[in-house]
Design a protein around this motif. Structure first.
Motif, PDB file in Angstrom:
ATOM      1  N   SER A  77       0.779  -1.110   0.023  1.00  0.00           N
ATOM      2  CA  SER A  77      -0.072   0.187   0.001  1.00  0.00           C
ATOM      3  C   SER A  77       0.878   1.254   0.021  1.00  0.00           C
ATOM      4  O   SER A  77       2.275   1.127  -0.056  1.00  0.00           O
ATOM      5  N   THR A  78       0.386   2.351   0.009  1.00  0.00           N
ATOM      6  CA  THR A  78       1.035   3.587   0.025  1.00  0.00           C
ATOM      7  C   THR A  78       1.900   3.763   1.460  1.00  0.00           C
ATOM      8  O   THR A  78       2.727   4.526   1.314  1.00  0.00           O
ATOM      9  N   SER A  79       1.227   3.116   2.556  1.00  0.00           N
ATOM     10  CA  SER A  79       1.815   3.176   3.710  1.00  0.00           C
ATOM     11  C   SER A  79       3.394   2.744   3.482  1.00  0.00           C
ATOM     12  O   SER A  79       4.406   3.033   4.133  1.00  0.00           O
ATOM     13  N   ASP A  80       3.465   1.434   2.793  1.00  0.00           N
ATOM     14  CA  ASP A  80       4.851   0.634   2.518  1.00  0.00           C
ATOM     15  C   ASP A  80       5.521   1.499   1.787  1.00  0.00           C
ATOM     16  O   ASP A  80       6.942   1.840   1.880  1.00  0.00           O
ATOM     17  N   ALA A  81       5.281   2.212   0.828  1.00  0.00           N
ATOM     18  CA  ALA A  81       5.972   3.407   0.014  1.00  0.00           C
ATOM     19  C   ALA A  81       6.538   4.478   0.816  1.00  0.00           C
ATOM     20  O   ALA A  81       7.597   4.889   0.873  1.00  0.00           O
ATOM     21  N   GLY A  82       5.546   5.014   1.730  1.00  0.00           N
ATOM     22  CA  GLY A  82       6.170   6.208   2.746  1.00  0.00           C
ATOM     23  C   GLY A  82       7.008   5.682   3.691  1.00  0.00           C
ATOM     24  O   GLY A  82       7.902   6.271   3.851  1.00  0.00           O
ATOM     25  N   ILE A  83       6.700   4.354   4.245  1.00  0.00           N
ATOM     26  CA  ILE A  83       7.645   3.704   5.270  1.00  0.00           C
ATOM     27  C   ILE A  83       9.054   3.710   4.656  1.00  0.00           C
ATOM     28  O   ILE A  83      10.168   3.743   5.273  1.00  0.00           O
ATOM     29  N   ALA A  84       9.040   2.923   3.427  1.00  0.00           N
ATOM     30  CA  ALA A  84      10.377   2.580   2.391  1.00  0.00           C
ATOM     31  C   ALA A  84      11.266   3.680   2.296  1.00  0.00           C
ATOM     32  O   ALA A  84      12.364   4.044   2.681  1.00  0.00           O
ATOM     33  N   LEU A  85      10.567   5.178   1.878  1.00  0.00           N
ATOM     34  CA  LEU A  85      11.260   6.216   1.588  1.00  0.00           C
ATOM     35  C   LEU A  85      11.777   6.976   2.967  1.00  0.00           C
ATOM     36  O   LEU A  85      12.694   7.229   2.910  1.00  0.00           O
ATOM     37  N   THR A  86      10.898   6.610   3.984  1.00  0.00           N
ATOM     38  CA  THR A  86      11.328   7.417   5.273  1.00  0.00           C
ATOM     39  C   THR A  86      12.532   6.621   5.769  1.00  0.00           C
ATOM     40  O   THR A  86      13.511   7.305   6.158  1.00  0.00           O
ATOM     41  N   HIS A  87      12.511   5.394   5.625  1.00  0.00           N
ATOM     42  CA  HIS A  87      13.639   4.391   6.035  1.00  0.00           C
ATOM     43  C   HIS A  87      14.945   4.846   5.295  1.00  0.00           C
ATOM     44  O   HIS A  87      16.062   4.832   5.972  1.00  0.00           O
ATOM     45  N   THR A  88      14.901   4.894   4.056  1.00  0.00           N
ATOM     46  CA  THR A  88      15.866   5.393   3.104  1.00  0.00           C
ATOM     47  C   THR A  88      16.587   6.662   3.554  1.00  0.00           C
ATOM     48  O   THR A  88      17.963   6.727   3.545  1.00  0.00           O
ATOM     49  N   ILE A  89      15.706   7.571   4.082  1.00  0.00           N
ATOM     50  CA  ILE A  89      16.408   9.014   4.254  1.00  0.00           C
ATOM     51  C   ILE A  89      17.128   8.607   5.613  1.00  0.00           C
ATOM     52  O   ILE A  89      18.162   9.362   5.562  1.00  0.00           O
ATOM     53  N   TRP A  90      16.439   7.974   6.599  1.00  0.00           N
ATOM     54  CA  TRP A  90      17.024   8.005   7.849  1.00  0.00           C
ATOM     55  C   TRP A  90      18.449   6.960   7.861  1.00  0.00           C
ATOM     56  O   TRP A  90      19.431   7.658   8.439  1.00  0.00           O
ATOM     57  N   SER A  91      18.453   6.041   7.001  1.00  0.00           N
ATOM     58  CA  SER A  91      19.635   5.484   6.767  1.00  0.00           C
ATOM     59  C   SER A  91      20.827   6.205   5.949  1.00  0.00           C
ATOM     60  O   SER A  91      22.088   6.011   6.357  1.00  0.00           O
ATOM     61  N   GLY A  92      20.311   7.102   5.060  1.00  0.00           N
ATOM     62  CA  GLY A  92      21.341   8.052   4.543  1.00  0.00           C
ATOM     63  C   GLY A  92      21.903   8.929   5.689  1.00  0.00           C
ATOM     64  O   GLY A  92      22.988   9.337   5.776  1.00  0.00           O
ATOM     65  N   TRP A  93      21.042   9.695   6.383  1.00  0.00           N
ATOM     66  CA  TRP A  93      21.507  10.421   7.644  1.00  0.00           C
ATOM     67  C   TRP A  93      22.552   9.687   8.538  1.00  0.00           C
ATOM     68  O   TRP A  93      23.414  10.304   8.962  1.00  0.00           O
ATOM     69  N   ALA A  94      22.170   8.539   8.834  1.00  0.00           N
ATOM     70  CA  ALA A  94      23.147   7.757   9.675  1.00  0.00           C
ATOM     71  C   ALA A  94      24.606   7.818   8.936  1.00  0.00           C
ATOM     72  O   ALA A  94      25.505   7.554   9.784  1.00  0.00           O
ATOM     73  N   LYS A  95      24.672   7.886   7.846  1.00  0.00           N
ATOM     74  CA  LYS A  95      26.110   7.878   7.071  1.00  0.00           C
ATOM     75  C   LYS A  95      26.347   9.279   6.823  1.00  0.00           C
ATOM     76  O   LYS A  95      27.298   9.152   6.164  1.00  0.00           O
ATOM     77  N   GLY A  96      25.686  10.169   7.250  1.00  0.00           N
ATOM     78  CA  GLY A  96      26.162  11.564   6.898  1.00  0.00           C
ATOM     79  C   GLY A  96      25.892  12.194   5.779  1.00  0.00           C
ATOM     80  O   GLY A  96      26.485  13.050   5.252  1.00  0.00           O
TER      81      GLY A  96
END
Length: 359
Positions: free
Chosen positions: A116-135
């Protein structure tokens, strides 16, 4: 399955509603005959011409300044209801088949069961936070495929279904399903003569979502490989005809260059699939945890036929309202105000002494 179908859905050319069909299948003999018809269609590799006839309703999209182009209208296909019931059964089987052989690209999150759209929103949010963890900051480029469902090429779709590893009997059925389709167009009181439909899948068909997902799967695999060969580190998310290219770097200028190159490859590849991007809907949004002044550069897509994209303070994607720091404050404010407005309207409608004042 049929119990979830709305009785208020508009019927097709046969004028048979879901309410009527629910009543009919209560009779065991009628239900057995319908099952026999469905099994015979698959076993014989044949879809009756009666089910290939449809009515296409032309509905203007709201808030358009001009209505002189096809993309300013929704085309809703009304099919014969008994055929739609059999299509629902075939769709369930097809979803199961392609899930088992892992043909669907992992980035596809639309038109699939349990997605669902929730999965897309969660996937994008996870990708952003993963990038922030790497600076690294994240830049996303959202694109929309113009007139997606009406543009699917039947010959290419048939080849893709074959690549998906379907049983030869099932393949024969789908080859027959896609040919010799006919429709007439309704717009207010106007009714056109019947026309042959040799391209596209109707948005009123239950098979159209899974067809669209299958159609884009090889496209996404090819796009991923081409970008990998060009050494462009990009992530992809796809939700039906809404796509997202994601770049993560310490510099927004580098991210913009990666997005520009990816958009160029994407546009050319879509053309080979008989699809085009609707450049006017392309958007860019940058995510950053920086506490200082945040002023990312624009992305100029004019050399590729697009626009110069200016960064925004907020971005709406699949019902979510994102801000650059992922606080979701604007998302919460928007839906809170919407809920309060709805409650106030309900109180007005429920007033026994005085209703809504006339205009």
């Amino acid at each position: 399955m049929i119990s979830k179908c709305s009785d208020s859905s508009a019927p097709g050319p046969d004028k048979l509603s879901w309410h009527h069909l629910k009543f009919i299948i209560k009779n065991d003999a009628c239900l057995t005959n319908i099952i026999n018809i469905a099994d015979s269609c698959i076993n014989l590799g044949y879809w009756p011409n009666y089910f290939k006839i449809s009515t296409t309703i032309i509905i203007p999209k709201p808030n358009k300044t001009l209505y002189n182009q096809l993309k300013a209208f929704h085309l809703i296909v009304l099919l014969n209801t008994l055929g739609k019931l059999i299509e629902k059964v075939v769709t369930e089987r097809l979803q199961f088949m392609v899930a088992c052989n892992e043909f669907i690209h992992p980035s596809q999150l639309g038109s699939l069961k349990f997605k669902s759209t929730s999965d897309a929103g969660i996937a994008l949010t996870h990708t952003i936070w993963s990038g922030w963890a790497k600076g690294k900051s994240t830049s996303s480029l959202a694109f929309d495929i113009s007139q997606f469902f009406p543009s699917l090429n039947h010959k290419l779709l048939t080849l893709i279904l074959e690549k998906a590893g379907l049983d030869p009997k099932v393949m024969t059925f789908f080859v027959n399903y896609l040919v010799k389709r006919r429709t007439n167009y309704l717009w207010n009181d106007f009714s056109s003569p019947m026309f042959d439909v040799n391209v596209g899948v109707g948005q009123g068909s239950t098979l159209s979502p899974i067809f669209s997902t299958l159609y884009l799967s090889p496209f996404l695999y090819i796009l991923e490989n081409r970008l990998k060969n060009l050494k462009i580190p990009i992530s992809i998310l796809s939700f039906v005809d809404d796509g997202l290219i994601i770049s993560q770097n310490k510099s927004f200028d580098i991210s913009n260059s990666h997005l520009f190159c990816s958009y160029n490859v994407l546009s050319k590849l879509l053309d080979s699939f008989s699809l085009i991007i609707e450049h006017s809907k392309t958007e860019i949004f940058h995510f950053s945890r920086s506490q200082g002044f945040f002023n990312p550069p624009p992305l100029d897509l004019s050399p590729l036929g697009g626009l110069t994209l200016q960064p925004k303070d907020s971005w709406r994607y699949l019902g979510f309202i994102f801000d650059c720091k992922l606080t979701f404050h604007k998302h919460i404010d928007y839906y809170t105000n919407k809920a309060i407005s709805t409650v106030k309207c309900m109180k007005l409608l429920g007033n026994l002494l005085q209703g809504i004042s006339p205009l």
